[in-house]
Each structure stands twice: as structure tokens, then as C-alpha cells.
Design an enzyme around this catalytic site. Structure first.
Site, PDB file in Angstrom:
ATOM      1  N   ARG A  97       0.814  -1.210   0.000  1.00  0.00           N
ATOM      2  CA  ARG A  97       0.000   0.000   0.000  1.00  0.00           C
ATOM      3  C   ARG A  97       0.851   1.265   0.000  1.00  0.00           C
ATOM      4  NH1 ARG A  97      -3.465   1.837  -2.546  1.00  0.00           N
ATOM      5  NH2 ARG A  97      -4.376  -0.250  -2.398  1.00  0.00           N
ATOM      6  N   LYS A 132       0.754  24.805  -3.352  1.00  0.00           N
ATOM      7  CA  LYS A 132      -0.502  24.148  -2.989  1.00  0.00           C
ATOM      8  C   LYS A 132      -0.307  22.637  -3.052  1.00  0.00           C
ATOM      9  CE  LYS A 132      -3.247  28.048  -4.667  1.00  0.00           C
ATOM     10  NZ  LYS A 132      -4.221  28.524  -5.680  1.00  0.00           N
ATOM     11  N   LYS A 164       3.228  38.970  -2.153  1.00  0.00           N
ATOM     12  CA  LYS A 164       1.843  38.842  -2.587  1.00  0.00           C
ATOM     13  C   LYS A 164       1.002  39.998  -2.037  1.00  0.00           C
ATOM     14  CE  LYS A 164       0.102  35.080  -3.546  1.00  0.00           C
ATOM     15  NZ  LYS A 164      -0.445  33.797  -3.946  1.00  0.00           N
ATOM     16  N   GLU A 197       3.516  40.010  -6.917  1.00  0.00           N
ATOM     17  CA  GLU A 197       2.187  39.801  -7.487  1.00  0.00           C
ATOM     18  C   GLU A 197       1.544  41.135  -7.821  1.00  0.00           C
ATOM     19  OE1 GLU A 197      -1.031  36.979  -5.795  1.00  0.00           O
ATOM     20  OE2 GLU A 197      -1.555  38.954  -5.040  1.00  0.00           O
ATOM     21  N   ASP A 219      -1.850  38.209 -11.586  1.00  0.00           N
ATOM     22  CA  ASP A 219      -2.813  37.366 -10.883  1.00  0.00           C
ATOM     23  C   ASP A 219      -4.233  37.647 -11.325  1.00  0.00           C
ATOM     24  OD1 ASP A 219      -3.448  35.398  -8.854  1.00  0.00           O
ATOM     25  OD2 ASP A 219      -4.275  37.060  -7.688  1.00  0.00           O
TER      26      ASP A 219
END
Length: 280
Positions: A97, A132, A164, A197, A219
Site C-alpha cells: 500500500r 498548494k 503577494k 504579485e 494574478d
């Protein structure tokens, strides 16, 4: 450090699964029994995770004998046999597994990445991943992106500065954030890229005015805004499109002339590739 980190994560995965012991296999299978199994591919895609499988088997079954028929990055189809492994049956069942969990997910990521890359293979734009990722599994997932033909954006918070919207708002503006980033690097002996950004064309102008950004992230710009921004930036720094880009929209964004397109879906919206480790 990267390889050591992955080794540690694999050891943690083994311990997480094993706990006080694989009681089912310990009960059903004689201690000295040996058997053979093969990894059967059940879907079309790109293979990834062979190196991880080798590491798992080496830790759980150091005396095993394996035949590796395929390698990471190869195109696969139903009916393919990626490898065969022979060794202690109890340990083989314990490894099953873990090997599948890593390889199915990594192959799913590599397969999706390859689809994005194929959409723009004739253009200069490159496909990037993002942060992410699944906590703790980033190195494996980003390996899978590279296997699928994409590039890694940054491994973490340490190898690139990415200013950002929240950084800008908390710092008191774009210019202030960029100046502080450069001062911080000077004070700490760093030399890493700075990406900023931009939420709109006005912010693109503000970033360019500082002359101190290595890359501008556009963005959630639409196509028209992206084309205009690329023209205004005029190769003064690298350009990147980001924000909900899909297989349907990746080519139109790339055709706007950006250097990179970042796609969070590569690692957070994937389907594991179907395969199984079967006794033979």
C-alpha cells in the site's frame, strides 16, 4: 538535504502504517515465506514514483530481488508491467500500500502536468507548480511535476521571495515591500529571486517603477490585460500568469507571451492513476 528529507518522510510513512505490526500478515503468512508480485498498470498516463518504490523496498525488503521494466517519465497504458519484486512475503504485503499510495498519486500528478505541457509545447512558456501541495509530501509531488515535464516554482518560503497582496497591504505598499525585501537580503547575505504579485495594471506600473523585481505575477488577469502587461513589461523582468488557469485556458494565456504559467491544480486537484501490486 532534499534527498535526506525524502528518506525521512518515507521512514515516517512506514512507521505510520506499521504501528505495532502488520498483524494480518503476521497471522496469515509464515515468517520465512517468500513470494513474487508485479506492478500492473491499469490506466493511460505518465509513470512516476519508481525511485520512491525502490527506496521503500530497500528499507523493508533489503534482500529482495527486483526487475525494473519501466522508469519514471515513461508513457504507460493498461496492461503494462512496471516492475516485478520477489522477497519476504510479510514485508512485501507491508510495502504494497505504501508503494501504491506514492506511485498512484505521483503518476496522477505527472500525467496531469504532461497534459498541460502538451498544450503549449510549441511555445516558449513553461508550466509551473505552486505551494498548494499536501503538507509533508511536497518534495514527492514536485518531483512528479518535473517528471511530467513541468518546472518547480519554488520549493518553499526559503528559495524565492514572493511578495503577494497581503505582504503589500501589510507593508504599506508595493514600493515599501520591495525595498524591505532588498534590504533584508543585503542584511542577511541572501541572493534569491524576488517575485511580486500584481492585481491590476496600475500595480504592474508600480512594480516596474522600482526596477527591482525579478518576476511579475499577473494574478487573475484576463487575456487582454495579460497581453497589455507583457507589452508594458517588455522583458524588463520575467512574467507569470496565475489564478485558476485550466487545460482550456492555459494555451490562450501562454499565447499572450508570458514566460510562465503557474497551475495550482497540478498538485491539489489530481486523480491518482490506477495501478495494482498483484501476486504472481
Amino acid at each position: 538535504m532534499n534527498n535526506l528529507h525524502k528518506q525521512t518522510l518515507i521512514e515516517l510513512a512506514i512507521k505510520e502504517d506499521e504501528g505495532s505490526g502488520d498483524h494480518t500478515s503476521l497471522a496469515c503468512i509464515p515468517k520465512e515465506a517468500t513470494n513474487k508480485a508485479e506492478l500492473r498498470i491499469k490506466a493511460n498516463g505518465i509513470l512516476a514514483g519508481i525511485d520512491v518504490a525502490k527506496t521503500i523496498f530497500s528499507k523493508l525488503m533489503p534482500d529482495s530481488q527486483a526487475e525494473w521494466h519501466m522508469k519514471d517519465g515513461e508513457k504507460i497504458k493498461p496492461g503494462d508491467i512496471a516492475f516485478t519484486i520477489e522477497g519476504n512475503t510479510q514485508k512485501l504485503l507491508q510495502a504494497e500500500r505504501l508503494v501504491l499510495n506514492f506511485m498512484q498519486r505521483m503518476s496522477g500528478i505527472a500525467t496531469l502536468t504532461a497534459e498541460y505541457v502538451a498544450k503549449i509545447s510549441d511555445l516558449h512558456t513553461k508550466i509551473l507548480d505552486t505551494r498548494k501541495t499536501t503538507p509533508g509530501l511536497r518534495h514527492f509531488e514536485k518531483d512528479a511535476v518535473r517528471i511530467g515535464g513541468g518546472q518547480n516554482h519554488r520549493m518553499g518560503l526559503y528559495d524565492m521571495m514572493m511578495i503577494k497582496d497581503n505582504h503589500v497591504d501589510y507593508a504599506g505598499g508595493i514600493a515599501a515591500a520591495i525595498e524591505r525585501a532588498h534590504l533584508y537580503q543585503k542584511q542577511n547575505g541572501l541572493d534569491i529571486p524576488i517575485e511580486v504579485e500584481a492585481r491590476n495594471l496600475n500595480e504592474v506600473e508600480q512594480i516596474l517603477k522600482t526596477g527591482k523585481a525579478d518576476r511579475i505575477m499577473l494574478d487573475n488577469f484576463n487575456y487582454e490585460q495579460t497581453r497589455y502587461a507583457v507589452k508594458v513589461i517588455d522583458k524588463q523582468c520575467e512574467t507569470e500568469s496565475s489564478g485558476g488557469i485550466t487545460l482550456e485556458t492555459v494555451r490562450p494565456y501562454a499565447e499572450c507571451g508570458v514566460d510562465f504559467v503557474s497551475v495550482g491544480a497540478l498538485t491539489h486537484q489530481i486523480n491518482s492513476l490506477d495501478m495494482s501490486l498483484k501476486a504472481i
